[in-house]
Design a protein around this motif. Structure first.
Motif, PDB file in Angstrom:
ATOM      1  N   HIS A  77       0.862  -1.219   0.078  1.00 33.69           N
ATOM      2  CA  HIS A  77      -0.039  -0.063   0.009  1.00 33.69           C
ATOM      3  C   HIS A  77       0.905   1.301  -0.176  1.00 33.69           C
ATOM      4  N   GLU A  78       2.059   1.331   0.691  1.00 38.55           N
ATOM      5  CA  GLU A  78       2.651   2.346   0.890  1.00 38.55           C
ATOM      6  C   GLU A  78       3.482   2.717  -0.305  1.00 38.55           C
ATOM      7  N   ALA A  79       4.101   1.409  -1.055  1.00 31.73           N
ATOM      8  CA  ALA A  79       4.763   1.430  -2.226  1.00 31.73           C
ATOM      9  C   ALA A  79       3.832   2.188  -3.423  1.00 31.73           C
ATOM     10  N   LEU A  80       2.400   1.618  -3.493  1.00 31.91           N
ATOM     11  CA  LEU A  80       1.504   2.278  -4.351  1.00 31.91           C
ATOM     12  C   LEU A  80       1.304   3.680  -4.293  1.00 31.91           C
ATOM     13  N   ARG A  81       1.234   4.342  -3.065  1.00 32.88           N
ATOM     14  CA  ARG A  81       0.928   5.461  -2.673  1.00 32.88           C
ATOM     15  C   ARG A  81       2.145   6.453  -3.303  1.00 32.88           C
ATOM     16  N   ALA A  82       3.299   5.803  -2.759  1.00 30.95           N
ATOM     17  CA  ALA A  82       4.513   6.531  -3.475  1.00 30.95           C
ATOM     18  C   ALA A  82       4.663   6.747  -5.010  1.00 30.95           C
ATOM     19  N   LEU A  83       4.352   5.512  -5.542  1.00 35.69           N
ATOM     20  CA  LEU A  83       4.252   5.541  -7.173  1.00 35.69           C
ATOM     21  C   LEU A  83       3.449   6.465  -7.746  1.00 35.69           C
TER      22      LEU A  83
END
Length: 120
Positions: A77-83
């Motif tokens: 979830h955090e990686a997708l938010r950053a992307l």
């Protein structure tokens, strides 16, 4: 079906020497802090200013950096938010309205084989 039955059926709890214990998958997926047992389990996202990395002429090393820890769904979830936060957007006008559309394929369109295709 009880909570315990659900955990057993989904292999979060598995039998071991006559009692239920947490499986590795269960720990990684829904454990509060799997890093307690696996300290190097983390996801690091770095957004570089150029395709080749840091901008050597200006000394700019990166534009955004995220270190995600916790259970795997939280890290994803955090990686997708950053992307999504770092994707370039373009404006598309529809009649009187305007919509911000990612200029590249969305990160949630990645299939199980690592390829990505735009959704219509």
């Amino acid at each position: 079906m009880s909570d315990l039955d659900v955990l057993r059926r989904n292999k979060v709890l598995v039998p071991h020497t006559g009692r239920d214990v947490t499986s590795l998958g269960g720990l990684l997926a829904i454990g509060r802090m799997p890093q307690e047992h696996f300290p190097q389990l983390m996801l690091t996202f770095v957004y570089y200013p150029t395709v080749s990395g840091a901008e050597m002429s200006t000394g700019l090393r990166y534009l955004d950096s995220v270190v995600a820890e916790g259970p795997i769904p939280i890290m994803v979830h955090e990686a997708l938010r950053a992307l999504r936060r770092n994707m370039k957007r373009r404006a598309v006008v529809h009649g009187a309205g305007r919509e911000a559309v990612p200029s590249k394929a969305r990160p949630d369109c990645v299939d199980g084989f690592g390829s990505c295709r735009s959704r219509a």
